[in-house]
Design a protein around this motif. Structure first.
Motif, PDB file in Angstrom:
ATOM      1  N   ALA A 153       0.800  -1.222   0.000  1.00  0.00           N
ATOM      2  CA  ALA A 153       0.000   0.000   0.000  1.00  0.00           C
ATOM      3  C   ALA A 153       0.830   1.268   0.000  1.00  0.00           C
ATOM      4  CB  ALA A 153      -0.935   0.006   1.206  1.00  0.00           C
ATOM      5  N   ASP A 154       2.128   1.193   0.293  1.00  0.00           N
ATOM      6  CA  ASP A 154       2.926   2.413   0.383  1.00  0.00           C
ATOM      7  C   ASP A 154       3.240   3.002  -0.986  1.00  0.00           C
ATOM      8  OD1 ASP A 154       4.584   0.256  -0.234  1.00  0.00           O
ATOM      9  OD2 ASP A 154       6.364   1.309   0.504  1.00  0.00           O
ATOM     10  N   CYS A 155       2.991   2.243  -2.062  1.00  0.00           N
ATOM     11  CA  CYS A 155       3.284   2.775  -3.402  1.00  0.00           C
ATOM     12  C   CYS A 155       2.349   2.122  -4.414  1.00  0.00           C
ATOM     13  CB  CYS A 155       4.745   2.512  -3.761  1.00  0.00           C
ATOM     14  SG  CYS A 155       5.326   3.455  -5.190  1.00  0.00           S
ATOM     15  N   ARG A 156       1.098   2.507  -4.367  1.00  0.00           N
ATOM     16  CA  ARG A 156       0.108   1.914  -5.250  1.00  0.00           C
ATOM     17  C   ARG A 156       0.125   2.596  -6.618  1.00  0.00           C
ATOM     18  NH1 ARG A 156      -0.972  -2.805  -4.292  1.00  0.00           N
ATOM     19  NH2 ARG A 156      -3.001  -2.677  -5.358  1.00  0.00           N
ATOM     20  N   PRO A 157      -0.138   1.847  -7.681  1.00  0.00           N
ATOM     21  CA  PRO A 157      -0.187   2.447  -9.021  1.00  0.00           C
ATOM     22  C   PRO A 157      -1.279   3.505  -9.114  1.00  0.00           C
ATOM     23  CG  PRO A 157      -0.086   0.046  -9.152  1.00  0.00           C
ATOM     24  CD  PRO A 157      -0.332   0.388  -7.715  1.00  0.00           C
TER      25      PRO A 157
END
Length: 465
Positions: A211-215
């Motif tokens: 979740a820390d770098c979602r598209p």
């Protein structure tokens, strides 16, 4: 009786800076600037920065005024230099930004924002800025700002723009705190430079971060063409599901990517469903659907889609005409294709090499080689490698060795490093039993250091691996 109250005139720099934050209209901006001059505050660093920023925000129409304010400022610190650099970058004048940066190095120390703007300017310049960008990169290393996420993202985009994906990846790997822009930059860089498998693999890596770098929307638009090119059905389906589950707006770019992806997977039915669900269908969306039909030999459906687009008042561009002409060629619609080619004049779209190549291919596939040669000879400019390549392909298809030799003779001059040209001609000689000629072509290929490309296969991996 209604009373009118007038606001008191600003008396210090804080008031003028506040005014500038809320007024970007050119006419109002000029009025505020005049009051700044009469108040003697034009040389105040905060007011000057506000004026430069507001003028630069007007684009090309205001960047000259921004520069005048900048040049008159007696105290130009890093902040003011950065504001002016950003102004040039936003105004679409990257060469002026680079020239200003060269001056700034002797006047003020650059920071991460400085180098971010300058690297973006290098990328915007395009051809010819490679060495300048590399020099700026060296300066970022010396200044210790290379691992910074903003500088790193700009460098990744720059190297990708120059086609150096290896260096782009090296910079990406060195960014310590990657954000979604970092991932988008490297994924788009791989996809735009034809490294589709690597782009898809990066999407998998991005998803494993959680979740820390979602598209986001940009990620999906960048990766969909790569999914289509590499046959990554699983990632393509995940992308569509992600769009639906996160309620991302289906705009033209995203819809076009999904249509192309489903067409590459052989699912024209779903591609058409995506097309139908787009409310604001742009020319790009229609073109994607035309390409989808054309790639599957459904020329009639592609032509119907083209006429539907025209009926809805959407004007075609050069890319759209390439798609329609190619669809007609693959569908054997010779007369329709020639009619579409003539329509380009009606729509004032310039006929380029690629359009003539499509017409040659159209006639060549239908066996009308003499007409195809006539098109080549009647071109208003010198035929290029795409045109001669189409003629070579048609000649090989119909076994016309004499015409193939003529086309190959031109191609070996125009495109000497293309192994496919040599291989096609050698194979024709083999099929005709002209072994000596075939051997001569292969010897020429070896002597020129042209290597035949190896066949390859694409095996999809598990996204969760």
């Amino acid at each position: 009786m209604q009373r009118c109250y007038s606001k008191p005139r600003p008396k210090d720099s804080y008031d003028y800076v506040s005014l500038l934050q809320y007024h970007g209209d050119p006419r109002r901006l000029a009025q505020i600037h005049s009051r700044v001059i009469t108040s003697g505050l034009e040389c105040d660093r905060f007011v000057a920065a506000g004026l430069v920023a507001r003028y630069a925000a007007l684009g090309r129409a205001g960047v000259a005024a921004a520069r005048q304010v900048f040049d008159r400022a007696p105290h130009r610190d890093s902040f003011l230099w950065n504001v002016m650099l950003r102004g040039y970058a936003r105004a679409g004048t990257p060469r002026e930004a680079l020239a200003l940066f060269a001056r700034s190095r002797a006047a003020a120390a650059g920071n991460r924002y400085t180098y971010t703007f300058v690297v973006k300017a290098c990328a915007a310049v395009g051809d010819g800025a490679g060495r300048v960008g590399q020099a700026v990169h060296a300066l970022t290393v010396r200044a210790g700002v290379e691992p910074d996420v903003f500088v790193g993202n700009a460098l990744v985009a720059f190297y990708a723009r120059c086609g150096d994906v290896a260096m782009a990846r090296k910079v990406f790997d060195g960014v310590t705190e990657k954000d979604v822009v970092s991932w988008n930059s490297i994924i788009a860089g791989y996809a735009q430079n034809g490294h589709s498998d690597e782009a898809v693999a990066l999407l998998r890596s991005m998803l494993r971060r959680g979740a820390d770098c979602r598209p986001d929307h940009v990620t999906l638009v960048a990766v969909l063409p790569a999914c289509a090119a590499s046959g990554a059905v699983r990632e393509g389906l995940w992308t569509h599901s992600y769009v639906v589950s996160t309620a991302i707006v289906m705009n033209a770019a995203l819809a076009s990517g999904l249509i192309a992806m489903y067409a590459a997977c052989g699912r024209l039915d779903i591609a058409r469903v995506v097309f139908e669900r787009v409310l604001d269908r742009t020319q790009a969306v229609y073109t994607s659907m035309i390409q989808a039909y054309g790639s599957h030999g459904q020329g009639v459906e592609a032509l119907d889609m083209f006429h539907q687009m025209l009926a809805n008042g959407i004007a075609p561009d050069g890319i759209c005409f390439v798609s329609v002409l190619s669809a007609c060629a693959h569908g054997g619609l010779v007369d329709d294709g020639l009619e579409v080619f003539d329509m380009m004049d009606d729509h004032r779209v310039e006929k380029r090499q690629v359009h003539y190549a499509c017409v040659v291919d159209l006639l060549g596939r239908a066996g009308q080689l003499s007409r195809a040669l006539g098109v080549v000879e009647a071109m208003p400019f010198e035929p290029g490698r795409d045109v001669w390549g189409a003629l070579l392909g048609a000649s090989r298809l119909h076994g016309d060795i004499e015409l193939a030799e003529r086309a190959a003779e031109r191609l070996l001059v125009l495109d000497p490093g293309n192994a496919g040209r040599y291989a096609a001609l050698a194979q024709m000689y083999d099929d005709a039993g002209r072994w000596d000629d075939a051997s001569t072509v292969r010897t020429m290929m070896r002597d020129r250091g042209v290597n035949k490309p190896l066949a390859s296969s694409i095996v999809e991996g598990d996204m969760d691996a």
